[in-house]
Design an enzyme around this catalytic site. Structure first.
Site, PDB file in Angstrom:
ATOM      1  N   TYR A 434       0.874  -1.283  -0.251  1.00  0.00           N
ATOM      2  CA  TYR A 434       0.051  -0.036   0.138  1.00  0.00           C
ATOM      3  C   TYR A 434       0.857   1.279   0.073  1.00  0.00           C
ATOM      4  O   TYR A 434       2.144   1.258   0.241  1.00  0.00           O
ATOM      5  CB  TYR A 434      -1.110  -0.180   1.050  1.00  0.00           C
ATOM      6  CG  TYR A 434      -0.747  -0.063   2.483  1.00  0.00           C
ATOM      7  CD1 TYR A 434       0.672   0.155   3.022  1.00  0.00           C
ATOM      8  CD2 TYR A 434      -1.523  -0.511   3.392  1.00  0.00           C
ATOM      9  CE1 TYR A 434       0.854   0.178   4.340  1.00  0.00           C
ATOM     10  CE2 TYR A 434      -1.466  -0.743   4.981  1.00  0.00           C
ATOM     11  CZ  TYR A 434      -0.098  -0.382   5.133  1.00  0.00           C
ATOM     12  OH  TYR A 434       0.256  -0.563   6.537  1.00  0.00           O
ATOM     13  N   GLU A 435       0.122   2.352  -0.129  1.00  0.00           N
ATOM     14  CA  GLU A 435       0.901   3.733  -0.374  1.00  0.00           C
ATOM     15  C   GLU A 435       1.627   3.644  -1.542  1.00  0.00           C
ATOM     16  O   GLU A 435       2.941   4.314  -1.401  1.00  0.00           O
ATOM     17  CB  GLU A 435       1.509   4.118   1.095  1.00  0.00           C
ATOM     18  CG  GLU A 435       1.919   5.672   1.197  1.00  0.00           C
ATOM     19  CD  GLU A 435       0.739   6.616   0.790  1.00  0.00           C
ATOM     20  OE1 GLU A 435      -0.306   6.209   1.527  1.00  0.00           O
ATOM     21  OE2 GLU A 435       0.899   7.311   0.194  1.00  0.00           O
ATOM     22  N   GLY A 436       1.636   3.126  -2.526  1.00  0.00           N
ATOM     23  CA  GLY A 436       2.186   2.856  -3.884  1.00  0.00           C
ATOM     24  C   GLY A 436       3.288   1.637  -3.954  1.00  0.00           C
ATOM     25  O   GLY A 436       3.980   1.584  -2.991  1.00  0.00           O
TER      26      GLY A 436
END
Ligand SMILES: Cc1cc2nc3c(=O)[nH]c(=O)nc-3n(C[C@H](O)[C@H](O)[C@H](O)COP(=O)(O)OP(=O)(O)OC[C@H]3O[C@@H](n4cnc5c(N)ncnc54)[C@H](O)[C@@H]3O)c2cc1C
Length: 592
Positions: A434-436
């Protein structure tokens, strides 16, 4: 049974002896003397080890439950959340005018590490709220700030980030959630978001969802996206809670780890939303939050590894198996403890040298964020934004690897749930996604960051490493053990960057085929640099006759391990990068 003790001594070493924070010119840093940070770190460490960590396994085994639209968090979470609220922990580094304590972001980062190490899933309820507050403070109107920030800061209300949809995660331009303007200036938000962390739960009175959606007239792709505030309960004119908004959790995701955090499918059925920031500039608004959000995830990588390491170390000292090859070390016992074996030490040192290096790297990045925010220093901002994809991608990959290594120390007992080691590996895994996702971090690094502002920030990084080496190379021990390996690794990094510059335009696949290796190569150089800085500080302490010589000797030995055994990975990464696109792209998609 999992255990965690906050590494306050190591944190203090980085803050005061490596970064020398109380000598800094950054406003607010002069107040951060040792006694002051000691008091904060002791209290945060206690909160984490006594209140959060004992709930870590409970959260994992019990998970969250959805019944009739209501999500219940695991037993004990509510009480612990009240304790975090009462301690005012969420407002530590938030502005005083909204009820916070106005301390530097760095202090919040150290406390964040301790809380994540104790219980990552639990800390996400607070962590996402903190991120949402940042977005409102940066992009909100005065009225929005006054309405939402104090309640969120006190954790009476929590926050979420709603970006992902079933058909779009990385490529948000494909987004379908719609925002229709209403006569009163609000919007009706309609669509389905998935994988929303802390989307629904029973810890707070209200949940403030920050939602990306497409409003009319913005054009195709990411250009049309705007950011909206969508409260679970709408607010009456006096700010008190009103009617339920048309937003609900449709499903809780079953997942590999972080079971204590509710990962929700969120349905918006014409929910009332309020524009946050400029219309059609939602992606830009999200981008301004990115450095801190990604630092927070990179921090999760090593914070989980810290706890996993502590548990593996205790086991390695206790578990008796085999004899040391050089003669019994526990002659009165039936066997020696695991820690006598070189391969167990190799394993433990890989974890330890990563965690301590990553801690220093993360604190340094947090200091640069303070420098950019509090002094408006654009060079600091440029340098940190260059390093952020490295910090996020490298540290979460290595954090997971370290958690798996820690599991390995326990052999079969590491695989059995009773010992709690598998949870660390399962929890650490999400930080790579997550978060890229980490592949996208590598893309950002190579495709955007190294060439940003004409490559100015990459040059500044190389210059920083070069000057550090030059300033300290008169010290023969430091030079041989730390500076020479750092110089070699930095040369590998520069050679890779040069290859991308030369190939970039004419053969972009060559740069992208090497992007992941570049992110790791860069990560090793950053940790190598931090180890050289830590070694310098440890040597100075020993030369000054520091009381706790054993701590500094251990620091130097751990650093020497990193330089000798981990940093040489840069040459393998460079070799792969220089092989270009062909080995990766030669096989046609149909031939896989
Ligand atoms: C437990 C959990 C919690 C989450 N919490 C939140 C949350 O609170 N809010 C929220 O909005 N989202 C959240 N997410 C979503 C998360 O951010 C996305 O899953 C993530 O961004 C990846 O998107 P995706 O799953 O659609 O994968 P995709 O975008 O389909 O990507 C799949 C793979 O392809 C790679 N890839 C994609 N595009 C490229 C490219 N151009 N070049 C090279 N590689 C590429 C990616 O690196 C990835 O490995 C959460 C997810 C999980 C599992």
């Amino acid at each position: 049974m999992q255990n965690y003790t906050a590494p306050t001594k190591d944190a203090q070493f980085v803050l005061h002896e490596v970064l020398e924070i109380s000598k800094s010119d950054i406003p607010g840093y002069a107040d951060l003397d040792r006694d002051f940070t000691d008091a904060i770190l002791d209290a945060a460490g206690k909160m984490s080890s006594e209140i959060l960590a004992p709930l870590n396994a409970v959260g994992d085994t019990e998970g969250c439950r959805l019944e009739n639209g209501v999500v219940s968090t695991p037993k004990g979470f509510k009480k612990a959340f009240e304790a975090v609220k009462e301690g005012g922990w969420n407002g530590l580094d938030l502005p005083e005018e909204y009820g916070g304590q106005g301390l530097p972001y760095l202090v919040g980062t150290v406390v964040g590490e301790f809380f994540v190490s104790g219980n990552m899933a639990f800390n996400m309820y607070q962590g996402l709220t903190h991120g949402a507050i940042g977005a409102i403070l940066t992009h909100g109107t005065d009225e929005q700030k006054a309405t939402y920030v104090p309640k969120m800061l006190s954790l009476d209300w929590t926050g979420t980030m709603n970006l992902t949809e079933a058909h779009c995660g990385t490529d948000l331009g494909l987004m379908r959630t719609k925002a229709e303007p209403q006569k009163d200036g609000s919007y009706k938000i309609t669509g389905e978001k998935i994988f929303i962390s802390s989307g629904e739960h029973d810890l707070a009175e209200n949940i403030i969802h920050l939602v990306l959606a497409k409003a009319p007239g913005g054009g195709e792709g990411t250009k049309g996206i705007s950011l909206f505030i969508v409260p679970k309960f709408k607010l009456k004119a006096d700010g008190s809670l009103g009617a339920r908004n048309a937003v609900a959790c449709g499903k809780l995701e079953e997942k590999m780890g972080i079971h204590g955090n509710a990962t929700c499918v969120m349905n918006f059925d014409g929910a009332t939303g309020y524009l946050l920031g400029d219309l059609h500039k939602g992606m830009r608004a999200m981008f301004t939050m990115m450095n801190e959000a990604r630092l927070g995830v990179g921090l999760q990588g090593y914070s989980i590894a810290e706890t996993a390491y502590q548990n593996a170390l205790a086991y390695a000292k206790d578990r008796l198996q085999g004899r040391a090859v050089t003669g019994a070390e526990n002659p009165d016992g039936p066997a020696d403890p695991l820690i006598v074996h070189p391969d167990i030490r190799r394993n433990l040192l890989e974890q330890k040298s990563f965690v301590e290096g990553a801690r220093a790297f993360t604190y340094w990045a947090a200091e640069l964020i303070d420098r950019s925010h509090r002094l408006g220093d654009e060079d600091a901002e440029g340098l940190v934004s260059l390093m952020i994809p490295v910090l996020k991608g490298f540290q979460t990959d290595k954090g997971f690897e370290a958690a798996v290594n820690a599991q390995q120390v326990l052999g079969g007992h590491g695989y059995i749930e009773e010992q709690g080691m598998s949870q660390f590996a399962r929890d650490a895994r999400i930080a790579m996604i997550y978060e890229g996702a980490n592949g996208v971090q590598a893309l950002d690094l190579v495709g955007r960051k190294i060439g940003q502002d004409g490559g100015k920030h990459a040059m500044a990084f190389f210059e920083y490493v070069k000057s550090f080496i030059k300033e300290n190379e008169a010290d023969a021990a430091l030079k041989a053990q730390f500076l020479d390996p750092l110089k070699a690794a930095s040369k590998d990094l520069q050679a890779a960057a040069m290859f991308f510059v030369q190939q970039g335009m004419k053969n972009p696949n060559a740069a992208l085929a090497g992007s992941y290796d570049f992110m790791h190569l860069f990560g090793h150089v950053c940790l190598g640099l931090m180890w050289a800085r830590m070694a310098k500080a440890a040597q100075a302490a020993l030369a000054a006759g520091a009381e706790d010589a054993a701590f500094y000797e251990a620091k130097l030995a751990t650093g020497r391990f990193y330089m000798a055994r981990q940093l040489p990975a840069t040459s393998l990464h460079l070799t792969r990068i220089l092989s270009g696109a062909d080995p990766v792209m030669a096989l046609g998609a149909e031939a896989f």
